[in-house]
Write a protein that holds these residues in place. Structure first.
Motif, PDB file in Angstrom:
ATOM      1  N   PRO A 132       0.847  -1.193   0.000  1.00 51.14           N
ATOM      2  CA  PRO A 132       0.000   0.000   0.000  1.00 51.14           C
ATOM      3  C   PRO A 132       0.880   1.240   0.000  1.00 51.14           C
ATOM      4  N   PRO A 133       0.363   2.372  -0.460  1.00 49.43           N
ATOM      5  CA  PRO A 133       1.173   3.597  -0.492  1.00 49.43           C
ATOM      6  C   PRO A 133       1.711   3.947   0.890  1.00 49.43           C
ATOM      7  N   ILE A 134       2.962   4.404   0.918  1.00 50.28           N
ATOM      8  CA  ILE A 134       3.570   4.827   2.181  1.00 50.28           C
ATOM      9  C   ILE A 134       3.183   6.283   2.431  1.00 50.28           C
ATOM     10  N   GLN A 135       2.374   6.506   3.431  1.00 53.81           N
ATOM     11  CA  GLN A 135       1.967   7.853   3.802  1.00 53.81           C
ATOM     12  C   GLN A 135       2.062   7.970   5.322  1.00 53.81           C
ATOM     13  N   TRP A 136       2.605   9.079   5.799  1.00 59.02           N
ATOM     14  CA  TRP A 136       2.768   9.271   7.246  1.00 59.02           C
ATOM     15  C   TRP A 136       2.697  10.757   7.534  1.00 59.02           C
ATOM     16  N   TYR A 137       1.634  11.181   8.207  1.00 54.53           N
ATOM     17  CA  TYR A 137       1.464  12.601   8.486  1.00 54.53           C
ATOM     18  C   TYR A 137       0.753  12.759   9.831  1.00 54.53           C
ATOM     19  N   PRO A 138       1.469  12.440  10.929  1.00 55.04           N
ATOM     20  CA  PRO A 138       0.837  12.530  12.253  1.00 55.04           C
ATOM     21  C   PRO A 138       0.465  13.962  12.614  1.00 55.04           C
ATOM     22  N   GLY A 139      -0.455  14.070  13.564  1.00 57.20           N
ATOM     23  CA  GLY A 139      -0.997  15.378  13.931  1.00 57.20           C
ATOM     24  C   GLY A 139       0.049  16.389  14.353  1.00 57.20           C
ATOM     25  N   HIS A 140       1.089  15.946  15.077  1.00 59.39           N
ATOM     26  CA  HIS A 140       2.078  16.917  15.559  1.00 59.39           C
ATOM     27  C   HIS A 140       2.844  17.552  14.406  1.00 59.39           C
ATOM     28  N   ASP A 144      14.723  25.420  15.953  1.00 56.99           N
ATOM     29  CA  ASP A 144      14.657  23.957  15.812  1.00 56.99           C
ATOM     30  C   ASP A 144      13.201  23.589  15.585  1.00 56.99           C
ATOM     31  N   ALA A 145      12.918  22.947  14.441  1.00 56.35           N
ATOM     32  CA  ALA A 145      11.540  22.593  14.108  1.00 56.35           C
ATOM     33  C   ALA A 145      11.410  21.076  14.010  1.00 56.35           C
ATOM     34  N   PRO A 146      10.242  20.530  14.348  1.00 58.56           N
ATOM     35  CA  PRO A 146      10.030  19.097  14.132  1.00 58.56           C
ATOM     36  C   PRO A 146      10.198  18.749  12.661  1.00 58.56           C
ATOM     37  N   GLY A 147      10.501  17.492  12.390  1.00 56.73           N
ATOM     38  CA  GLY A 147      10.638  17.068  11.002  1.00 56.73           C
ATOM     39  C   GLY A 147       9.367  17.346  10.226  1.00 56.73           C
ATOM     40  N   VAL A 148       9.518  17.867   9.022  1.00 55.13           N
ATOM     41  CA  VAL A 148       8.353  18.138   8.179  1.00 55.13           C
ATOM     42  C   VAL A 148       8.346  17.152   7.019  1.00 55.13           C
ATOM     43  N   ILE A 149       7.172  16.750   6.643  1.00 56.78           N
ATOM     44  CA  ILE A 149       7.024  15.753   5.588  1.00 56.78           C
ATOM     45  C   ILE A 149       5.766  16.103   4.800  1.00 56.78           C
ATOM     46  N   PRO A 150       5.757  15.897   3.479  1.00 59.14           N
ATOM     47  CA  PRO A 150       4.546  16.235   2.707  1.00 59.14           C
ATOM     48  C   PRO A 150       3.343  15.449   3.229  1.00 59.14           C
ATOM     49  N   TRP A 151       2.169  16.090   3.230  1.00 52.79           N
ATOM     50  CA  TRP A 151       0.982  15.382   3.728  1.00 52.79           C
ATOM     51  C   TRP A 151       0.659  14.204   2.815  1.00 52.79           C
ATOM     52  N   ARG A 152       1.116  14.294   1.569  1.00 51.04           N
ATOM     53  CA  ARG A 152       0.965  13.167   0.643  1.00 51.04           C
ATOM     54  C   ARG A 152       2.262  13.023  -0.144  1.00 51.04           C
ATOM     55  N   ILE A 153       2.900  11.858  -0.087  1.00 52.39           N
ATOM     56  CA  ILE A 153       4.139  11.622  -0.826  1.00 52.39           C
ATOM     57  C   ILE A 153       3.781  11.064  -2.198  1.00 52.39           C
ATOM     58  N   GLU A 154       3.933  11.905  -3.220  1.00 46.19           N
ATOM     59  CA  GLU A 154       3.550  11.504  -4.568  1.00 46.19           C
ATOM     60  C   GLU A 154       4.506  10.452  -5.134  1.00 46.19           C
ATOM     61  N   ASN A 155       5.797  10.635  -4.895  1.00 45.86           N
ATOM     62  CA  ASN A 155       6.801   9.723  -5.436  1.00 45.86           C
ATOM     63  C   ASN A 155       7.035   8.576  -4.450  1.00 45.86           C
ATOM     64  N   GLN A 156       6.438   7.431  -4.735  1.00 45.64           N
ATOM     65  CA  GLN A 156       6.524   6.315  -3.798  1.00 45.64           C
ATOM     66  C   GLN A 156       7.916   5.671  -3.780  1.00 45.64           C
ATOM     67  N   GLN A 157       8.685   5.842  -4.846  1.00 51.06           N
ATOM     68  CA  GLN A 157      10.074   5.361  -4.822  1.00 51.06           C
ATOM     69  C   GLN A 157      10.870   6.136  -3.781  1.00 51.06           C
ATOM     70  N   ASP A 158      10.614   7.448  -3.706  1.00 49.11           N
ATOM     71  CA  ASP A 158      11.248   8.263  -2.665  1.00 49.11           C
ATOM     72  C   ASP A 158      10.770   7.833  -1.285  1.00 49.11           C
ATOM     73  N   ALA A 159       9.474   7.535  -1.173  1.00 50.97           N
ATOM     74  CA  ALA A 159       8.915   7.121   0.118  1.00 50.97           C
ATOM     75  C   ALA A 159       9.579   5.838   0.609  1.00 50.97           C
ATOM     76  N   VAL A 160       9.829   4.915  -0.301  1.00 52.24           N
ATOM     77  CA  VAL A 160      10.499   3.662   0.064  1.00 52.24           C
ATOM     78  C   VAL A 160      11.914   3.943   0.579  1.00 52.24           C
ATOM     79  N   LYS A 161      12.635   4.838  -0.096  1.00 51.47           N
ATOM     80  CA  LYS A 161      13.994   5.175   0.343  1.00 51.47           C
ATOM     81  C   LYS A 161      13.972   5.828   1.718  1.00 51.47           C
ATOM     82  N   LEU A 162      12.989   6.702   1.956  1.00 55.79           N
ATOM     83  CA  LEU A 162      12.858   7.334   3.271  1.00 55.79           C
ATOM     84  C   LEU A 162      12.613   6.283   4.349  1.00 55.79           C
TER      85      LEU A 162
END
Length: 279
Positions: free
Chosen positions: A4-12, A174-192
Motif C-alpha cells: 500500500p502507499p507509504i503515507q505518514w502525516y501525524p498530527g504533531h 529547531d523545528a520538528p521534522g516536516v514531511i509532505p501530507w501526501r508523498i507523490e513519489n513512492q520510490q522516494d517514500a520507500v527510500k525514506l
C-alpha cells in the motif's frame, strides 16, 4: 507482494508545519538538512515555495554513511545547480564549522541591509528544516556546543518549535521534522523508509527490506549482502531473498530477517552505502 502507499502525516507534524510557516517570516537563512544516503528523496518538495528567495544552505548529514568520493560528486552536482551544499556528521561534530560560518555570512549581508536602512544590527535568525530523523537536533546541539535539544535516532522526537541562541550573532529555530501530507513519489517514500526518515507506522518491514535488497542489486551492492549473510541476491527478487535467507539462517522467520537487514543498513554495519547517485 504489493505494498500500500507509504503515507505518514501525524498530527504533531501538521501542527508544526503551520507554526513553521508563521516563523519563516522572521527567518533570515534556511539550513535544509538532508540524508547523505538519499540527497534527492530527503528534499521536501514544497520547501522552495515556503522560503521563497531566502538564502538556503543544503546540509547533507550522515556523511560517514556514503563513500568520500561520492561526497565530492554530490558537491559538484549541487554546484552545477547553483546550490551550496555542506557535508556533516552531526553525531561526531564533523563539518559543523563550515555550516556555522555560512549562517554568519548570511547574517553579515542581512545586517548590512539593515544599516543601509538606518536600522540597528541584530543576530541572524536561521531555521533548521528537514525530514524527521535526518539529524536536525544533533546538528543544532553541535552548533550550540551543548545538548540543548533532544536528539534520538528515530523519527518524530522533536515535537515543538523552539529558538536556541548559538552565539551573540546567531539564533536557531529547531523545528520538528516536516514531511509532505501526501508523498507523490513512492520510490522516494520507500527510500525514506529504508533510511528510517519516516515513521515506522507508515510501512511494513518485510516489504521495505525486500525493496532495499532490490535497490542494492540495482546499484551493484549484491556483494555486500553476500559477504554479510552468505547468500547472493543476484537473479532473484528481494522478496525471494528474504524468504531464502529466513529458511537458511533464521528458522523461517521472515520478519526477523527484514528487521536485521534494515538494522544493519541503518546502523552502518554494512559499510558506507548510498541509495542515490548524482543524476
Amino acid at each position: 507482494m504489493s505494498s500500500p502507499p507509504i503515507q505518514w502525516y501525524p498530527g504533531h507534524i501538521a501542527k508544526a508545519e503551520r507554526q513553521l510557516k508563521e516563523q519563516l517570516k522572521r527567518v533570515d537563512v534556511v539550513l535544509e538538512v538532508r540524508d547523505s544516503r538519499i540527497p534527492l528523496a530527503s528534499h521536501h518538495p514544497q520547501l522552495k515555495q515556503w522560503i521563497a528567495d531566502k538564502p538556503r544552505a543544503i546540509v547533507l548529514n550522515r556523511m560517514d554513511m556514503i563513500p568520500q568520493d561520492l561526497q565530492q560528486e554530490w558537491r559538484n552536482w549541487f554546484k552545477e545547480k547553483s546550490q551550496t551544499s555542506y557535508f556533516t556528521n552531526a553525531k561526531q561534530g564533523k563539518g559543523i564549522k563550515a555550516v556555522k560560518i555560512a549562517a554568519q555570512k548570511a547574517g553579515t549581508a542581512m545586517n548590512q541591509r539593515r544599516r543601509d536602512r538606518g536600522m540597528r544590527p541584530r543576530p541572524v535568525r536561521a531555521v533548521v528544516i528537514g525530514f524527521p530523523n535526518v539529524g536536525k537536533s544533533a546538528l543544532i546541539n553541535r552548533l550550540v556546543g551543548k545538548n540543548v535539544v533532544v536528539s534520538e535516532r528515530r523519527a518524530g522526537v522533536t515535537r515543538q518549535l523552539q529558538w536556541v541562541r548559538i552565539s551573540p550573532e546567531i539564533e536557531l529555530l529547531d523545528a520538528p521534522g516536516v514531511i509532505p501530507w501526501r508523498i507523490e513519489n513512492q520510490q522516494d517514500a520507500v527510500k525514506l523508509a529504508i533510511c528510517e526518515d519516516i515513521g515506522q507506522a507508515a510501512y511494513d518491514n518485510q516489504l521495505i527490506a525486500a525493496a532495499m535488497v532490490d535497490l542494492f542489486s540495482k546499484l551493484g551492492f549484491d556483494d555486500v549482502l553476500e559477504a554479510r549473510f552468505h547468500l547472493n541476491p543476484a537473479n532473484i527478487t528481494g522478496e525471494a531473498y528474504i524468504h531464502d535467507l529466513a529458511e537458511q539462517s533464521y528458522k523461517g522467520d521472515k520478519e526477523r530477517v527484514a528487521r536485521q537487514l534494515l538494522r544493519d543498513f541503518r546502523t552502518g554495519v554494512m559499510g558506507a552505502i548510498p541509495l542515490e547517485l548524482p543524476l
